[in-house]
Structure formats: structure tokens, C-alpha cells
Scaffold this motif. Structure first.
Motif, PDB file in Angstrom:
ATOM      1  N   LEU A  82      -2.783  12.542  42.882  1.00 39.42           N
ATOM      2  CA  LEU A  82      -2.005  13.754  43.129  1.00 39.42           C
ATOM      3  C   LEU A  82      -0.597  13.404  43.606  1.00 39.42           C
ATOM      4  CD1 LEU A  82      -4.785  15.868  44.894  1.00 39.42           C
ATOM      5  CD2 LEU A  82      -3.816  16.315  42.619  1.00 39.42           C
ATOM      6  N   GLU A  83      -0.496  12.426  44.485  1.00 36.24           N
ATOM      7  CA  GLU A  83       0.819  12.013  44.988  1.00 36.24           C
ATOM      8  C   GLU A  83       1.674  11.388  43.886  1.00 36.24           C
ATOM      9  OE1 GLU A  83      -0.307  11.248  49.697  1.00 36.24           O
ATOM     10  OE2 GLU A  83      -0.301   9.558  48.289  1.00 36.24           O
ATOM     11  N   ALA A  84       1.004  10.871  42.841  1.00 39.55           N
ATOM     12  CA  ALA A  84       1.728  10.308  41.696  1.00 39.55           C
ATOM     13  C   ALA A  84       2.040  11.369  40.643  1.00 39.55           C
ATOM     14  CB  ALA A  84       0.914   9.178  41.068  1.00 39.55           C
ATOM     15  N   GLY A  85       1.671  12.624  40.942  1.00 38.86           N
ATOM     16  CA  GLY A  85       1.979  13.717  40.028  1.00 38.86           C
ATOM     17  C   GLY A  85       0.978  13.922  38.910  1.00 38.86           C
ATOM     18  N   LYS A  86      -0.249  13.412  39.085  1.00 42.19           N
ATOM     19  CA  LYS A  86      -1.272  13.547  38.047  1.00 42.19           C
ATOM     20  C   LYS A  86      -2.282  14.632  38.435  1.00 42.19           C
ATOM     21  CE  LYS A  86       0.552   9.701  36.447  1.00 42.19           C
ATOM     22  NZ  LYS A  86       1.585   9.758  35.391  1.00 42.19           N
ATOM     23  N   HIS A  87      -2.713  15.404  37.451  1.00 44.09           N
ATOM     24  CA  HIS A  87      -3.827  16.320  37.659  1.00 44.09           C
ATOM     25  C   HIS A  87      -5.108  15.495  37.810  1.00 44.09           C
ATOM     26  CE1 HIS A  87      -1.260  19.699  36.465  1.00 44.09           C
ATOM     27  NE2 HIS A  87      -0.848  18.947  35.450  1.00 44.09           N
ATOM     28  N   VAL A  88      -6.127  16.074  38.486  1.00 49.16           N
ATOM     29  CA  VAL A  88      -7.330  15.297  38.796  1.00 49.16           C
ATOM     30  C   VAL A  88      -8.599  16.098  38.514  1.00 49.16           C
ATOM     31  CG1 VAL A  88      -8.652  14.144  40.621  1.00 49.16           C
ATOM     32  CG2 VAL A  88      -6.158  13.937  40.566  1.00 49.16           C
ATOM     33  N   LEU A  89      -9.509  15.482  37.771  1.00 49.65           N
ATOM     34  CA  LEU A  89     -10.910  15.916  37.686  1.00 49.65           C
ATOM     35  C   LEU A  89     -11.715  14.827  38.371  1.00 49.65           C
ATOM     36  CD1 LEU A  89     -13.397  17.478  36.686  1.00 49.65           C
ATOM     37  CD2 LEU A  89     -13.148  16.329  34.472  1.00 49.65           C
ATOM     38  N   VAL A  90     -12.396  15.180  39.459  1.00 46.96           N
ATOM     39  CA  VAL A  90     -13.125  14.185  40.240  1.00 46.96           C
ATOM     40  C   VAL A  90     -14.595  14.579  40.307  1.00 46.96           C
ATOM     41  CG1 VAL A  90     -12.464  15.376  42.389  1.00 46.96           C
ATOM     42  CG2 VAL A  90     -13.290  13.013  42.478  1.00 46.96           C
ATOM     43  N   GLU A  91     -15.464  13.610  40.078  1.00 47.39           N
ATOM     44  CA  GLU A  91     -16.895  13.887  40.153  1.00 47.39           C
ATOM     45  C   GLU A  91     -17.291  14.311  41.570  1.00 47.39           C
ATOM     46  OE1 GLU A  91     -19.414  14.330  38.051  1.00 47.39           O
ATOM     47  OE2 GLU A  91     -17.795  14.287  36.592  1.00 47.39           O
ATOM     48  N   LYS A  92     -18.426  14.962  41.663  1.00 44.97           N
ATOM     49  CA  LYS A  92     -18.901  15.483  42.949  1.00 44.97           C
ATOM     50  C   LYS A  92     -19.387  14.349  43.839  1.00 44.97           C
ATOM     51  CE  LYS A  92     -23.328  14.625  42.018  1.00 44.97           C
ATOM     52  NZ  LYS A  92     -24.145  13.688  42.811  1.00 44.97           N
ATOM     53  N   PRO A  93     -19.275  14.503  45.164  1.00 39.16           N
ATOM     54  CA  PRO A  93     -18.458  15.492  45.848  1.00 39.16           C
ATOM     55  C   PRO A  93     -17.004  15.018  45.864  1.00 39.16           C
ATOM     56  CG  PRO A  93     -19.524  14.114  47.475  1.00 39.16           C
ATOM     57  CD  PRO A  93     -20.019  13.634  46.126  1.00 39.16           C
ATOM     58  N   PRO A  94     -16.031  15.946  45.928  1.00 39.01           N
ATOM     59  CA  PRO A  94     -14.631  15.508  45.901  1.00 39.01           C
ATOM     60  C   PRO A  94     -14.198  14.759  47.152  1.00 39.01           C
ATOM     61  CG  PRO A  94     -14.788  17.866  46.294  1.00 39.01           C
ATOM     62  CD  PRO A  94     -16.170  17.400  45.940  1.00 39.01           C
ATOM     63  N   ALA A  95     -14.946  14.923  48.234  1.00 38.42           N
ATOM     64  CA  ALA A  95     -14.677  14.205  49.490  1.00 38.42           C
ATOM     65  C   ALA A  95     -15.958  14.204  50.300  1.00 38.42           C
ATOM     66  CB  ALA A  95     -13.543  14.864  50.269  1.00 38.42           C
ATOM     67  N   LEU A  96     -15.995  13.371  51.332  1.00 34.80           N
ATOM     68  CA  LEU A  96     -17.203  13.273  52.153  1.00 34.80           C
ATOM     69  C   LEU A  96     -17.091  14.042  53.463  1.00 34.80           C
ATOM     70  CD1 LEU A  96     -18.232   9.537  51.602  1.00 34.80           C
ATOM     71  CD2 LEU A  96     -19.029  11.599  50.419  1.00 34.80           C
ATOM     72  N   ASN A  97     -15.969  14.717  53.684  1.00 35.26           N
ATOM     73  CA  ASN A  97     -15.854  15.602  54.842  1.00 35.26           C
ATOM     74  C   ASN A  97     -14.795  16.656  54.548  1.00 35.26           C
ATOM     75  OD1 ASN A  97     -13.179  14.683  56.016  1.00 35.26           O
ATOM     76  ND2 ASN A  97     -14.324  12.742  56.070  1.00 35.26           N
ATOM     77  N   ALA A  98     -14.833  17.729  55.326  1.00 35.13           N
ATOM     78  CA  ALA A  98     -13.959  18.867  55.061  1.00 35.13           C
ATOM     79  C   ALA A  98     -12.492  18.535  55.291  1.00 35.13           C
ATOM     80  CB  ALA A  98     -14.380  20.054  55.922  1.00 35.13           C
ATOM     81  N   ASP A  99     -12.183  17.689  56.269  1.00 31.35           N
ATOM     82  CA  ASP A  99     -10.785  17.345  56.537  1.00 31.35           C
ATOM     83  C   ASP A  99     -10.147  16.681  55.322  1.00 31.35           C
ATOM     84  OD1 ASP A  99     -10.886  18.411  59.074  1.00 31.35           O
ATOM     85  OD2 ASP A  99     -11.212  16.483  60.080  1.00 31.35           O
ATOM     86  N   GLU A 100     -10.872  15.740  54.714  1.00 30.14           N
ATOM     87  CA  GLU A 100     -10.342  15.066  53.526  1.00 30.14           C
ATOM     88  C   GLU A 100     -10.212  16.041  52.365  1.00 30.14           C
ATOM     89  OE1 GLU A 100     -12.025  10.519  54.309  1.00 30.14           O
ATOM     90  OE2 GLU A 100     -12.957  11.789  52.785  1.00 30.14           O
ATOM     91  N   ALA A 101     -11.220  16.888  52.186  1.00 34.50           N
ATOM     92  CA  ALA A 101     -11.173  17.859  51.092  1.00 34.50           C
ATOM     93  C   ALA A 101     -10.002  18.818  51.263  1.00 34.50           C
ATOM     94  CB  ALA A 101     -12.489  18.624  51.021  1.00 34.50           C
ATOM     95  N   GLU A 102      -9.782  19.282  52.496  1.00 33.21           N
ATOM     96  CA  GLU A 102      -8.662  20.194  52.759  1.00 33.21           C
ATOM     97  C   GLU A 102      -7.324  19.507  52.495  1.00 33.21           C
ATOM     98  OE1 GLU A 102      -9.208  21.486  56.742  1.00 33.21           O
ATOM     99  OE2 GLU A 102     -10.845  22.859  56.255  1.00 33.21           O
ATOM    100  N   ASP A 103      -7.215  18.237  52.850  1.00 29.89           N
ATOM    101  CA  ASP A 103      -5.971  17.497  52.624  1.00 29.89           C
ATOM    102  C   ASP A 103      -5.686  17.377  51.136  1.00 29.89           C
ATOM    103  OD1 ASP A 103      -3.712  15.865  53.463  1.00 29.89           O
ATOM    104  OD2 ASP A 103      -4.843  14.160  52.670  1.00 29.89           O
ATOM    105  N   ALA A 104      -6.710  17.053  50.348  1.00 36.24           N
ATOM    106  CA  ALA A 104      -6.517  16.919  48.903  1.00 36.24           C
ATOM    107  C   ALA A 104      -6.110  18.249  48.279  1.00 36.24           C
ATOM    108  CB  ALA A 104      -7.791  16.383  48.250  1.00 36.24           C
ATOM    109  N   VAL A 105      -6.748  19.333  48.705  1.00 35.96           N
ATOM    110  CA  VAL A 105      -6.401  20.657  48.176  1.00 35.96           C
ATOM    111  C   VAL A 105      -4.965  21.013  48.544  1.00 35.96           C
ATOM    112  CG1 VAL A 105      -6.900  23.123  48.326  1.00 35.96           C
ATOM    113  CG2 VAL A 105      -8.778  21.488  48.128  1.00 35.96           C
ATOM    114  N   ALA A 106      -4.553  20.688  49.765  1.00 34.50           N
ATOM    115  CA  ALA A 106      -3.190  20.990  50.215  1.00 34.50           C
ATOM    116  C   ALA A 106      -2.161  20.231  49.381  1.00 34.50           C
ATOM    117  CB  ALA A 106      -3.036  20.649  51.692  1.00 34.50           C
TER     118      ALA A 106
END
Length: 325
Positions: A82-106
Motif C-alpha cells: 500500500l505504501e508503494a502505491g499498489k492495490h492489495v488482495l490478501v488472503e485471510k486473515p488480513p492481520a492478526l490483531n485489530a490494531d494492525e488491521a485498522e492501520d492497513a485500512v487507514a
């Protein structure tokens, strides 16, 4: 045409490669294994093959990356893409905790990029039928949903049954009911590998009063992939182990005759199995991701849905750990 790079050629990567190659321009394949790289160089001679993730991120002509790597790597690899400007399809789960998931979504939201978790069951035509039945009101008021995802194997040592199996059914339950639970707990036990629960029972209660239950296990004599939705008017079962009758609708429910005040009886009627399309869910998922990358649809809806799943998984995991042995 959308250009894609696939990272991870292990268990699930080859299935993604097959679909992505037919739907878009599969430009890069990335894996740490020399054997995997050699094998897929022959199968996809038009794709560039590398062991370096940086090669993909440094390519200015690459639109998106698809991550089929171990779960523990999902957040870090998604964030870098994402920081390199690429769209992402990531297999489940996208993160192992809510803080990381929220950061990626942001990050995705700030940069206007697609971040889509691979919740495959949401693209199953049978699950789409369940959603249609619920939203149309045909089942009446939905009372509860329960799922069974059991088998003897595949036994994992890196993630428990909740995160490995439960993520599938949880994504469907939240999708079907359209709300996040307000109360949840999980109980289970680690029989084979210390700290890795092989059997998990989880309970969810929603603000609307609906409840849901998941039985998850890779220590079971039966292979089951089943979701049951109980409504006041009708009930429906999605059984993925059935070859033809994937969805069965039961005209059954509680009934309170007007002439017998306060007494409930049961009502039974027809049993019906509608025709369910045989479209491959993975093909539909990949097509949806490409559509999003090309500007068709809400680029962040899937990301927020994935975040909700991680939030619930994290809370269920906390209750599972807190359960007395």
C-alpha cells in the motif's frame, strides 16, 4: 489490462495464479522457494519470477499485488504494498490483531487504494443465495445462525482452529446478519500442540437479539462444511459437502394459532432445493478484486468488512485464552 503480481506459490497460490492469469496480466510471481520458482516459470513463461518482494514494489507498471503467504506476514506485506502505491488482495486473515488491521485500512483509505481480504465464501453462489433469502424476508425474522466446520485434518501448528477455520464462517455470519456482535465468547482446547486449539466452540450475540454459534475442529470423524439459518417462517441450510443440493429451504417454523392464546405449535411444509450456479468462488473473488482496481465498486467496503472480522476474532481469542483449563 490490470497488471498483477502474486506472492506465495505454496498451497493456495497456484489456484490464484490460474485465475489471475486468465482474468488479467499476471506480470510477476514471487516465492522464496527455488523449486516453486522453477516450476511456475515453465507454467507461466510470460511472467517474471523472483524471490524478492522489492522487485514487485519497485515496478511502476504494476497495479496490484496478491498475497498468498503465511498469515503472520499478511499485515507487513500489505502495508509495504500500500505504501508503494499498489492495490492489495490478501488472503485471510488480513492481520492478526485489530490494531494492525485498522492501520492497513487507514493507509488504503488515505491513498485511495483497494485493500481486499480473501474471504472466499462470500463469493460462493450458495452464500449469495442465503443473503438473498434473508434480505428478501422469505425466511421471516432471523433468529439464529450456526455453522459446522469440522474434519480429521488438516492439522495446523501455526494457527488454531478459530483463526484457521473460524474466519471463513465468521465472515459469512457477519455478512448475512449485517451487524457486529455485542457479546461473544469461545471455549476450546489444545490436544495436539500446546497453545494451538484444535477444537473451538464460539458464541455470538448481536444487538438485534440474534445469536450465532460456530463449531470448529480438525479432530472430528465427519467432514462438515455447513451453515444453518433459522427464521420464524422458514429455515435454510447451506451444505458445501453436497454435490447438487448445496442449499435446502425448509418451510418449517414456530406457529401460534389465534384461537389458542399463548400456545406455540410447529408448522411444516415443503422442502425445496433451488438451483445454485456452479461458478467457481475463487474466480468470482478475483474478478471482483480486478473490478475494484479498475474503479468499479466501493474500494473500501471489503477492507472494512475484513476489519470487522479481525476485531471479532481477536475478542474471541481473548476469551479463549482466558478460559480456565
Amino acid at each position: 489490462m490490470t497488471t498483477l503480481g502474486l506472492v506465495g506459490l505454496g498451497y493456495w497460490g497456484p489456484n490464484l495464479a490460474r485465475n489471475l492469469d486468465e482474468l488479467a496480466d499476471l506480470k510477476w510471481l514471487c516465492d522464496a522457494s527455488p523449486d516453486a520458482r522453477e516450476r511456475y516459470t515453465e507454467r507461466y513463461p510470460h511472467a517474471r519470477v523472483t524471490e524478492s518482494y522489492d522487485d514487485l514494489l519497485d515496478d511502476p507498471e504494476l497495479d496490484a499485488v496478491v498475497l498468498a503467504t503465511p498469515a503472520a506476514t499478511h499485515y507487513e506485506l500489505s502495508k509495504r504494498a500500500l505504501e508503494a502505491g499498489k492495490h492489495v488482495l490478501v488472503e485471510k486473515p488480513p492481520a492478526l490483531n485489530a490494531d494492525e488491521a485498522e492501520d492497513a485500512v487507514a493507509i488504503a483509505e488515505a491513498r485511495g487504494l483497494v485493500l481486499m481480504p480473501g474471504h472466499l465464501l462470500l463469493y460462493h453462489p450458495a452464500v449469495r443465495k442465503l443473503k438473498e433469502l434473508i434480505d428478501s424476508g422469505e425466511l421471516g425474522e432471523v433468529l439464529c445462525v450456526y455453522s459446522n466446520r469440522q474434519n480429521l485434518g488438516k492439522i495446523r501448528t501455526d494457527e488454531n482452529a478459530l483463526w484457521s477455520l473460524g474466519v471463513h464462517d465468521l465472515s459469512v455470519i457477519l455478512h448475512l446478519l449485517g451487524e457486529e456482535p455485542s457479546e461473544m465468547w469461545a471455549h476450546g482446547n489444545s490436544f495436539l500442540t500446546p497453545g494451538v486449539e484444535d477444537v473451538v466452540f464460539s458464541y455470538l450475540r448481536f444487538p438485534s437479539g440474534k445469536i450465532a454459534h460456530m463449531h470448529l475442529s480438525w479432530l472430528d470423524p465427519h467432514k462438515m462444511r455447513r451453515i444453518t439459518v433459522v427464521g420464524k417462517e422458514k429455515m435454510v441450510v447451506f451444505d458445501d459437502m453436497e454435490l447438487e443440493r448445496k442449499v435446502t429451504i425448509y418451510e418449517k417454523g414456530p406457529w401460534q394459532p389465534t384461537e389458542t392464546y399463548g400456545e406455540w405449535q410447529t408448522r411444516t411444509g415443503d422442502i425445496f432445493s433451488p438451483k445454485i450456479p456452479s461458478d467457481e468462488p475463487l474466480r468470482l473473488e478475483c474478478r471482483h478484486f480486478i473490478d475494484l482496481v479498475e474503479g468499479n465498486g466501493d474500494p473500501l467496503e471489503a477492507a472494512h468488512d475484513g476489519l470487522a472480522v479481525v476485531r471479532v476474532l481477536e475478542q474471541l481469542q481473548a476469551s479463549l485464552v482466558a478460559t480456565p483449563a
